[in-house]
Scaffold this active site. Structure first.
Site, PDB file in Angstrom:
ATOM      1  N   GLY A 116       0.708  -1.213  -0.111  1.00  0.00           N
ATOM      2  CA  GLY A 116      -0.044   0.037  -0.163  1.00  0.00           C
ATOM      3  C   GLY A 116       0.878   1.351   0.045  1.00  0.00           C
TER       4      GLY A 116
ATOM      5  N   CYS B 123      -8.930  12.855   1.076  1.00  0.00           N
ATOM      6  CA  CYS B 123      -9.874  13.849   1.703  1.00  0.00           C
ATOM      7  C   CYS B 123      -9.892  15.192   0.622  1.00  0.00           C
ATOM      8  CB  CYS B 123      -9.241  14.521   3.038  1.00  0.00           C
ATOM      9  SG  CYS B 123      -8.579  13.058   4.109  1.00  0.00           S
TER      10      CYS B 123
ATOM     11  N   THR C 247      -3.026  -1.472   3.943  1.00  0.00           N
ATOM     12  CA  THR C 247      -4.107  -1.426   2.696  1.00  0.00           C
ATOM     13  C   THR C 247      -5.093  -0.658   2.696  1.00  0.00           C
ATOM     14  OG1 THR C 247      -4.782  -3.487   4.204  1.00  0.00           O
ATOM     15  CG2 THR C 247      -3.454  -3.784   2.365  1.00  0.00           C
TER      16      THR C 247
ATOM     17  N   SER D 145      -0.387 -10.873  16.585  1.00  0.00           N
ATOM     18  CA  SER D 145      -0.243 -12.178  16.372  1.00  0.00           C
ATOM     19  C   SER D 145       0.916 -12.501  15.544  1.00  0.00           C
ATOM     20  CB  SER D 145      -1.474 -12.818  15.540  1.00  0.00           C
ATOM     21  OG  SER D 145      -1.423 -12.208  14.197  1.00  0.00           O
TER      22      SER D 145
ATOM     23  N   ALA E 172       1.177  -2.917  10.895  1.00  0.00           N
ATOM     24  CA  ALA E 172       0.117  -2.623  10.006  1.00  0.00           C
ATOM     25  C   ALA E 172       0.011  -0.874  10.567  1.00  0.00           C
ATOM     26  CB  ALA E 172      -1.109  -3.138  10.019  1.00  0.00           C
TER      27      ALA E 172
ATOM     28  N   GLY F 206      -2.362   2.615   9.494  1.00  0.00           N
ATOM     29  CA  GLY F 206      -3.516   3.602   8.526  1.00  0.00           C
ATOM     30  C   GLY F 206      -4.946   2.880   8.759  1.00  0.00           C
TER      31      GLY F 206
ATOM     32  N   GLY G   3      -6.554  10.561   7.331  1.00  0.00           N
ATOM     33  CA  GLY G   3      -5.142  10.733   6.914  1.00  0.00           C
ATOM     34  C   GLY G   3      -4.123  10.919   8.099  1.00  0.00           C
ATOM     35  N   THR G   4      -4.395  11.952   8.940  1.00  0.00           N
ATOM     36  CA  THR G   4      -3.614  12.218  10.014  1.00  0.00           C
ATOM     37  C   THR G   4      -3.153  11.102  10.705  1.00  0.00           C
ATOM     38  OG1 THR G   4      -5.518  12.924  11.303  1.00  0.00           O
ATOM     39  CG2 THR G   4      -4.112  14.340  10.665  1.00  0.00           C
TER      40      THR G   4
END
Lengths: 455, 455
Positions: A11, A48, A112, A279, A285, A287, A306-307
């Site tokens: 991503g 945005c 993602t 896990s 990860a 976002g 977004g922030t």
């Protein structure tokens, strides 16, 4: 491992590229290889900004791209655009892509993003129904507007009254469309209290939008060509050439889920404050795809914004590169506008405070954005939710004219710092007639809250 | 004492009337008599609005009066206007007035306000030289502008570049006068660091003002009728039909001083946090005439500002009426504008931080008031002063386009709460393209400060 380690990022938007850039700042290319897989052609774009591009307020698609793949490459990142990841193998530490390739990793970052909420409504996949998620969506909506025949009807139905719904309603109207907003709820902006939501509803109607509340969408109506031509709810049918989905954004976790990576109760990937999977320690990860926590309650939250994506990506990139960092959580701060009315909220509304088990009071005050005698002074309403006994501020909501909205940042800062209403009432906020009355409305609200809570 | 006690208030503006009103809220008329002596004809007026009234932005004199004597009387206060106090006898507990009367008191509140700084410059008392202090000053300046002969020269010299000087320069210009601002200092807005002051100076010049810096005023030039016709400095002479003093505001303490009431090192009446005189327990003082303390350093301060006057008056009124209250101090938060440039500051600038003995760093960042691609996005510069080691924010300065100024409130709140730059960088400030980039410039500044201080 021998040689340099590889960070693989799935991503290439806010979270993924923030992580990659931050990791690169800390680790040079000879220490850490960084490879980004992006399914689309763009990186680091502002979702945005899409409504404002549609509204012709933004010059063009390029203006919404903060950094192109080429610019990222120039920083020592390997970026594969048009490359869709299809499966993660956490045993083999590989990611397969749609074009049949396989990328191995030492550390994986899943970024993602989110996916627009799409309820199982017949016709929702038809041409003429648009999400507002990627730049291509913006392009498609712009094209749909441009293709409306001259002299023919120009009508849009927007489903949902969250901030995407509100913003889309506003810009479609500015493009000359008659806009109808259909809400399943009694009021727009679900994370406002009802009294504040009423102000938003009034502002929408004052701006000339038709708003139908408490209506369940049953079907997207299709013309003989199979193209959307309206929406039918449990209470009526509304014709439209353009149908826009503004029903919120959920986490896109299909890849993570397929790989057995833990998903939290909110549906987002379950990570700790370092953005590491609970896990799978070599998977991070960040976002819109993750579950985070509320700074005040500690409860799990999913907020697509977004922030947070940028900050979380930055944290993940730091940690992956070996520098300690933690994401501090969210207050659910949000800000938007409809017409000339600005709408901000942070922390807990009364419903959330109740669910979270707080004893609290709430207070509403009305004031003006400037000294009452100064030109352009506009009404502003502030609501505070305050914990009984401690006097701690739990939440704040602001609705008002120009200059009202950003006042929510004072409330967010106060809540973040654990301030009481007393503290905030005492604090030295600025005053000058073009900017506020002698007591800023935020101070007045804090004083009122403090009086109620403390006697 | 038998019967009801009497609170006597000298001064019917922000501090005095806030105190009187608050005391009345707590104590009914049969418990506490409240008598206010006001030398002028107005009560509770906005001195801060005078420049904007002169600039025709405010409808009229009445608009600047928040509450008239009649309105105060209707709340159970005895208000004597046109009644100038001339002496306090703290032994007899009486106040003499210019009209030969004497008022006794059980508790006295001195709220004599501020007085414009008037250096010993020849000609400063001439006709055509104006302070900006009371509504009559506004009336006089308006009359002077109205009386300028048609087709003749329209020139003003403003002495001083604090916020009154800036605001007066702006409104005189808007009334069609050629404005020359003469500063004794190298830069305007003395409580900004030089790099930020430079931005203000540039904005003044861009707005079309002539600004002379580092010049000592030696004389106000007089025409044959003894009326001001210009200003001579150590470097030049500047013709003017209107000369305005914007040299700051000191405390008006002659009455208190005459009565032997303790005066602090800043020249203001020395009071504790309950606004009680440190020398005379039955005397309180509030507003521009008192010495207060800096919330961060604890050091004595004199700041003339309506917000503090209102809050201090409220504290005094509470305490006098028997309800505990304390004034929490000031951060020196200030906000103003010149042309389209907004200027805010709070806490310690680098000079003040140095004087106060802090080890600190300072960081400057540039950003935009809205998302860069959104119409109306304007440049904004934020400077933070941060304590080395602790990372605590000590001060903040903001200069930029529309929407920049009120961001100083986030910094004031953070400083008040004792937040570190790390805390502020992590906090959940609002984001939407019409209001800020993804990272608000305040967050960017905090992040930069946090990186420097913490490594």
């Amino acid at each position: 491992m021998t040689g340099r380690a590889r960070l693989l990022v799935i991503g290439g938007d806010a979270a993924g590229m923030s992580a990659a850039a931050q990791a690169r700042r800390i680790r040079a290319e000879d220490q850490l290889e960084i490879v980004v897989l992006e399914q689309g052609e763009d990186t680091s774009f502002s979702a945005c900004g899409i409504p404002y591009w549609i509204g012709d307020l933004v010059g063009g698609r390029d203006a919404l791209v903060a950094r192109t793949p080429e610019e990222h490459r120039a920083q020592g990142l390997t970026v594969h655009t048009g490359t869709r990841a299809t499966a993660i193998d956490t045993e083999a530490r590989t990611v397969a892509t749609a074009d049949g390739r396989s990328f191995d990793y030492d550390t994986l970052l899943i970024a993602t993003g989110g996916k627009p909420t799409r309820p199982p409504i017949p016709g929702l996949d038809a041409a003429g129904v648009f999400g507002v998620h990627r730049l291509d969506d913006g392009e498609a909506i712009r094209a749909a507007i441009d293709e409306l025949p001259a002299g023919g009807p120009r009508r849009a139905v927007v489903l949902g009254g969250g901030y995407i719904g509100l913003e889309m309603a506003e810009v479609l109207q500015s493009r000359g469309l008659d806009v109808t907003v259909v809400l399943a709820d009694p009021l727009p902006m679900g994370l406002l209290d009802a009294d504040m939501g009423e102000l938003v509803l009034a502002a929408m109607r004052e701006a000339g939008m038709t708003v139908h509340t408490d209506q369940a969408v049953e079907e997207v109506l299709l013309d003989p060509d199979g193209r959307a031509c309206g929406v039918r709810t449990d209470q009526g049918s509304y014709d439209a050439e353009v149908v826009v989905l503004g029903l919120g954004m959920g986490p896109e976790v299909s890849l993570a889920e397929g790989a057995g990576i833990a998903i939290g109760v909110t549906g987002g990937i379950d990570v700790d404050a370092t953005m590491r999977s609970r896990s799978h320690p070599d998977v991070f990860a960040a976002g819109d795809c993750v579950q985070t926590h509320h700074q005040l309650t500690g409860e799990p939250q999913h907020v697509a914004l977004g922030t947070h994506a940028n900050k979380q990506g930055r944290v993940a990139g730091s940690v992956i590169a070996g520098r300690p960092a933690r994401f501090g959580g969210v207050l659910g701060t949000a800000l938007t506008k409809v017409g000339d009315t600005e709408i901000g909220r942070t922390g807990l509304c009364t419903t959330q405070a109740e669910q979270a088990g707080y004893a609290f009071s709430s207070d509403v005050v009305e004031g003006t954005t400037r000294a009452g005698y100064y030109p352009g002074a506009e009404a502003v309403t502030v609501k505070l939710v305050t914990e009984t006994g401690s006097g701690r501020i739990l939440g704040g909501q602001v609705v008002g004219g120009q200059g009202a909205g950003k006042r929510v940042d004072v409330l967010a800062t106060a809540i973040w710092a654990g301030m009481t209403a007393d503290d905030l009432a005492a604090s030295d906020l600025s005053y000058a007639p073009p900017f506020s009355p002698t007591y800023d409305v935020v101070s007045v609200a804090a004083r009122k809250a403090s009086a109620v809570v403390r006697g």
